[in-house]
Design a protein around this motif. Structure first.
Motif, PDB file in Angstrom:
ATOM      1  N   ALA A 183      96.521  17.141  69.823  1.00  0.00           N
ATOM      2  CA  ALA A 183      95.538  18.205  69.601  1.00  0.00           C
ATOM      3  C   ALA A 183      95.253  18.426  68.116  1.00  0.00           C
ATOM      4  O   ALA A 183      94.089  18.420  67.680  1.00  0.00           O
ATOM      5  N   LEU A 184      96.301  18.604  67.312  1.00  0.00           N
ATOM      6  CA  LEU A 184      96.079  18.879  65.890  1.00  0.00           C
ATOM      7  C   LEU A 184      95.646  17.631  65.133  1.00  0.00           C
ATOM      8  O   LEU A 184      94.929  17.730  64.136  1.00  0.00           O
ATOM      9  N   ASP A 185      96.064  16.474  65.591  1.00  0.00           N
ATOM     10  CA  ASP A 185      95.577  15.238  64.984  1.00  0.00           C
ATOM     11  C   ASP A 185      94.058  15.135  65.146  1.00  0.00           C
ATOM     12  O   ASP A 185      93.340  14.781  64.212  1.00  0.00           O
ATOM     13  N   GLN A 186      93.562  15.479  66.323  1.00  0.00           N
ATOM     14  CA  GLN A 186      92.122  15.440  66.563  1.00  0.00           C
ATOM     15  C   GLN A 186      91.389  16.496  65.739  1.00  0.00           C
ATOM     16  O   GLN A 186      90.296  16.247  65.225  1.00  0.00           O
ATOM     17  N   VAL A 187      92.000  17.670  65.585  1.00  0.00           N
ATOM     18  CA  VAL A 187      91.395  18.722  64.754  1.00  0.00           C
ATOM     19  C   VAL A 187      91.256  18.247  63.312  1.00  0.00           C
ATOM     20  O   VAL A 187      90.201  18.389  62.682  1.00  0.00           O
ATOM     21  N   LEU A 188      92.328  17.656  62.779  1.00  0.00           N
ATOM     22  CA  LEU A 188      92.304  17.179  61.395  1.00  0.00           C
ATOM     23  C   LEU A 188      91.290  16.055  61.214  1.00  0.00           C
ATOM     24  O   LEU A 188      90.577  16.008  60.200  1.00  0.00           O
TER      25      LEU A 188
END
Length: 260
Positions: A183-188
């Protein structure tokens, strides 16, 4: 003391196995089993906790439950001894709904890591524990870059470029160690692409000499690109803040979608 509707040994074992012997508290996830100093023994430090108390004088007691419901596996979750003690002694923050969410989220995570290799599973468990703080760090990085919320006429375009380039690099560094596609990898990744889209829009402009001038088409092009960047970043961080309970500074709130 009232009669306690205890879990059966089978229920306790299944709760532990469904949690993979990790504490279900998302801020803990401590492993609750391991080797004893005696090579013929093991240590078990887990606890089958009740969402609603097993007895009338216990924490979160629900008089509407039957004895069968109190000792059913649906009324239990696996915690380490310390977390089990905390949630029972300070019940206000730890409602049955909160504890049920812990259980549901943790079992979903365990089901996910079962499909990964051992090393990947440990990384994923650790990452999920760190996600709330990482979300705060992401928002803080954007808050520290005034180019994203300062008035347009106060901006020097080349300083904006330099600031955003540093931010792009920093977001790349924050991706290191994250499971790819998480999830946070995609946000970044999405936030970095937003910054790159801005660079593409202004790459033909001489940002070093460009200054605020409402009659200059180059300035208007820069202003439009920066406005689009701010809108996109504001929308993305709005969802990030909502998902992880992050409270941004007021200047940043102004960039985010406002409720009707």
């Amino acid at each position: 003391m009232g009669v306690r509707d205890e879990f059966s040994l089978s229920t306790k074992r299944i709760l532990a196995e469904r949690a993979a012997h990790f504490c279900s508290n998302p801020d803990c996830r401590k492993l609750t089993t391991g080797p004893h100093s005696d090579p013929q023994k093991s240590l078990k430090t887990g606890h089958a906790a009740h969402l609603c108390a097993a007895a009338s004088n216990g924490p979160r007691y629900d008089a509407s439950q039957t004895p069968q419901q109190r000792k059913h596996i649906a009324n239990g979750l696996w915690l380490c001894r310390e977390c089990g003690d905390i949630v029972d002694k300070d019940t206000a923050p730890y409602t049955p709904a909160i504890l049920h969410q812990w259980k549901s989220d943790h079992e979903t995570l365990v089901a996910e890591v079962r499909t990964k290799g051992y090393a990947q599973s440990l990384v994923l468990l650790q990452t999920r524990r760190q996600e709330p703080q990482l979300a705060k760090d992401i928002v803080a990085e954007f808050e520290d870059h005034r180019a994203l919320w300062e008035a347009f006429d106060a901006e020097f375009p080349d300083r904006v470029r330099q600031s955003l380039d540093r931010l792009r690099v920093r977001l790349g560094d924050m991706r290191k160690g994250l499971p790819q596609g998480g999830a946070l990898d995609q946000v970044l990744q999405s936030l970095r692409k937003t910054i790159l889209a801005f660079f593409i829009q202004v790459e033909e402009l001489d940002l070093l000499t460009l200054r605020c001038d409402g009659n200059d088409p180059n300035w208007l092009r820069f202003q439009g690109a920066l406005a689009a960047l701010r809108k996109s970043v504001g929308l993305q961080l709005f969802y990030l803040c909502n998902a992880y309970g992050v409270v941004p500074i007021q200047e940043f709130v102004n960039l985010m979608p406002q409720p009707d």
